[in-house]
Design a protein around this motif. Structure first.
Motif, mmCIF file in Angstrom:
data_model
loop_
_atom_site.group_PDB
_atom_site.id
_atom_site.type_symbol
_atom_site.label_atom_id
_atom_site.label_comp_id
_atom_site.label_asym_id
_atom_site.label_seq_id
_atom_site.Cartn_x
_atom_site.Cartn_y
_atom_site.Cartn_z
ATOM 1 N N SER A 1 0.771 -1.446 0.228
ATOM 2 C CA SER A 1 0.071 -0.412 -0.010
ATOM 3 C C SER A 1 0.727 0.967 -0.175
ATOM 4 O O SER A 1 0.905 2.251 -0.505
ATOM 5 C CB SER A 1 -1.126 0.004 1.392
ATOM 6 O OG SER A 1 -0.317 -0.237 1.989
ATOM 7 N N LYS A 2 2.250 0.603 0.604
ATOM 8 C CA LYS A 2 2.749 2.439 0.165
ATOM 9 C C LYS A 2 2.523 3.071 -0.369
ATOM 10 O O LYS A 2 2.485 4.785 -0.712
ATOM 11 C CB LYS A 2 4.276 1.701 0.728
ATOM 12 C CG LYS A 2 4.602 2.921 0.337
ATOM 13 C CD LYS A 2 6.986 3.000 1.490
ATOM 14 C CE LYS A 2 7.356 4.105 1.860
ATOM 15 N NZ LYS A 2 8.615 3.716 1.656
ATOM 16 N N PRO A 3 2.946 3.543 -1.800
ATOM 17 C CA PRO A 3 3.003 3.826 -2.972
ATOM 18 C C PRO A 3 1.677 4.474 -3.030
ATOM 19 O O PRO A 3 1.645 5.254 -3.789
ATOM 20 C CB PRO A 3 3.453 2.529 -3.960
ATOM 21 C CG PRO A 3 4.269 1.368 -3.529
ATOM 22 C CD PRO A 3 3.608 1.474 -2.522
ATOM 23 N N LEU A 4 0.661 3.971 -2.836
ATOM 24 C CA LEU A 4 -0.413 4.694 -3.101
ATOM 25 C C LEU A 4 -0.929 6.064 -2.199
ATOM 26 O O LEU A 4 -1.578 6.597 -2.082
ATOM 27 C CB LEU A 4 -1.753 3.134 -2.641
ATOM 28 C CG LEU A 4 -3.502 3.946 -2.363
ATOM 29 C CD1 LEU A 4 -3.801 4.520 -3.452
ATOM 30 C CD2 LEU A 4 -4.269 2.976 -1.865
ATOM 31 N N ILE A 5 -0.431 5.232 -0.550
ATOM 32 C CA ILE A 5 -0.435 5.918 0.305
ATOM 33 C C ILE A 5 0.324 7.473 -0.191
ATOM 34 O O ILE A 5 0.037 8.565 0.164
ATOM 35 C CB ILE A 5 0.329 5.436 2.295
ATOM 36 C CG1 ILE A 5 -0.887 4.567 2.300
ATOM 37 C CG2 ILE A 5 0.457 6.430 3.367
ATOM 38 C CD1 ILE A 5 -0.873 3.445 3.694
ATOM 39 N N GLU A 6 1.638 7.408 -0.343
ATOM 40 C CA GLU A 6 2.853 8.646 -0.756
ATOM 41 C C GLU A 6 1.703 9.104 -1.794
ATOM 42 O O GLU A 6 2.582 10.472 -2.180
ATOM 43 C CB GLU A 6 3.529 7.785 -1.292
ATOM 44 C CG GLU A 6 5.249 7.233 -0.315
ATOM 45 C CD GLU A 6 5.799 6.043 -0.727
ATOM 46 O OE1 GLU A 6 6.195 6.200 -1.984
ATOM 47 O OE2 GLU A 6 6.734 6.250 0.278
ATOM 48 N N TYR A 7 1.082 8.289 -2.638
ATOM 49 C CA TYR A 7 0.217 9.089 -4.263
ATOM 50 C C TYR A 7 -0.759 9.859 -3.832
ATOM 51 O O TYR A 7 -0.663 11.684 -3.305
ATOM 52 C CB TYR A 7 -0.081 7.875 -4.801
ATOM 53 C CG TYR A 7 -1.590 8.757 -5.419
ATOM 54 C CD1 TYR A 7 -0.809 9.373 -6.971
ATOM 55 C CD2 TYR A 7 -2.815 8.399 -5.934
ATOM 56 C CE1 TYR A 7 -1.976 10.431 -7.484
ATOM 57 C CE2 TYR A 7 -3.335 8.826 -6.699
ATOM 58 C CZ TYR A 7 -3.340 10.267 -7.825
ATOM 59 O OH TYR A 7 -3.992 10.201 -8.255
ATOM 60 N N MET A 8 -1.343 9.424 -2.678
ATOM 61 C CA MET A 8 -2.325 10.475 -1.733
ATOM 62 C C MET A 8 -1.618 11.595 -1.062
ATOM 63 O O MET A 8 -2.479 12.634 -0.875
ATOM 64 C CB MET A 8 -2.781 9.728 -0.385
ATOM 65 C CG MET A 8 -3.967 8.695 -1.536
ATOM 66 S SD MET A 8 -4.213 6.920 0.155
ATOM 67 C CE MET A 8 -5.512 7.946 0.784
ATOM 68 N N GLN A 9 -0.775 11.521 -0.380
ATOM 69 C CA GLN A 9 0.408 12.397 0.045
ATOM 70 C C GLN A 9 0.425 13.587 -0.939
ATOM 71 O O GLN A 9 -0.106 14.682 -0.605
ATOM 72 C CB GLN A 9 0.653 12.147 1.360
ATOM 73 C CG GLN A 9 1.372 13.425 2.369
ATOM 74 C CD GLN A 9 0.458 13.282 3.059
ATOM 75 O OE1 GLN A 9 -0.073 12.442 4.299
ATOM 76 N NE2 GLN A 9 0.207 14.801 3.667
ATOM 77 N N ARG A 10 0.954 13.146 -1.630
ATOM 78 C CA ARG A 10 0.916 14.365 -2.811
ATOM 79 C C ARG A 10 -0.144 15.022 -3.763
ATOM 80 O O ARG A 10 -0.089 15.940 -3.831
ATOM 81 C CB ARG A 10 2.204 13.304 -4.227
ATOM 82 C CG ARG A 10 3.402 12.691 -3.979
ATOM 83 C CD ARG A 10 3.817 12.787 -5.084
ATOM 84 N NE ARG A 10 3.202 11.734 -5.793
ATOM 85 C CZ ARG A 10 3.880 10.311 -5.684
ATOM 86 N NH1 ARG A 10 4.551 9.828 -4.759
ATOM 87 N NH2 ARG A 10 3.073 9.593 -6.125
#
Length: 215
Positions: A181-190
């Protein structure tokens, strides 16, 4: 039908908690458009909206003599009316792909969001939440390749997806803190860190997420 007075500035009739209205507000903020945003109770629409919009619905965008009442049409109109920064690719094939992504977001995810927000029996809600969560986790790996949804640049596709991701706590959908899930969570933060996204938020939208997070 009554006569509607012409406006000198653009007006956006918006529901302060609707994710369909939110996506248009993101585009307006991204483009830096001078617009009069009027928050409207969807249960008590002003007469002006019913005169402009045959479906008597939100969102409704008015630009002088033009009245638009479908969010995807509004977003593309704004992108063409205010071409900088561009929010759709220049080339026809890439533009077609972006439109297809938006279509799939509406068919696969907006449908589930609307179903959850409408309420219903617990079994049906749990099923919709699980389907939304699992579907989002499935696409998480694509954000390891590009910073935005299948793109190096922020586009209308991200404008459609950001309001859904912002509402996950309200929807009762939690993403696990895992390697997947990390790439998705980082995308959300961006997305959430973008000045245009922060500008697009209504007070009710900020409160919804804060209240859901506390709960």
């Amino acid at each position: 039908m009554g006569v509607v007075a012409k406006r000198s500035t653009m007006t956006f009739f918006s529901d302060a908690v609707s994710h369909y209205c939110h996506r248009v507000r993101i585009v307006l903020a991204e483009k830096g458009v001078t617009v009069d945003i009027i928050d409207v109770d969807p249960e008590q629409l002003p007469e002006e909206v019913s005169e402009l919009n045959p479906y008597n619905s939100l969102p409704t965008l008015v630009d002088r003599d033009l009245a638009l009442y479908e969010s995807k049409v509004m977003m593309e109109y704004l992108d063409e009316r205010f071409p900088h920064p561009p929010l759709l690719p220049v080339y026809p094939v890439a533009r077609g792909e972006s439109r297809q992504y938006i279509y799939r977001i509406e068919r696969d995810w907006c449908r589930l969001v609307d179903e959850i927000l409408a309420g219903g029996n617990q079994k049906g809600l749990d099923k919709a939440r699980k389907e939304l969560r699992d579907s989002l986790l499935t696409i998480a790996p694509i954000f390891t390749e590009k910073p935005f949804f299948m793109s190096e640049e922020f586009t209308l596709v991200d404008c459609c997806l950001a309001p859904i991701l912002w509402r996950l706590p309200q929807l009762g959908v939690s993403l696990p803190q895992t390697r997947q899930s990390k790439p998705l969570i980082e995308y959300m933060q961006r997305l959430f860190d973008r000045p245009s996204f922060q500008e697009s938020l209504t007070e009710k939208e900020r409160e919804l997420r804060n209240e859901a997070s506390v709960a």
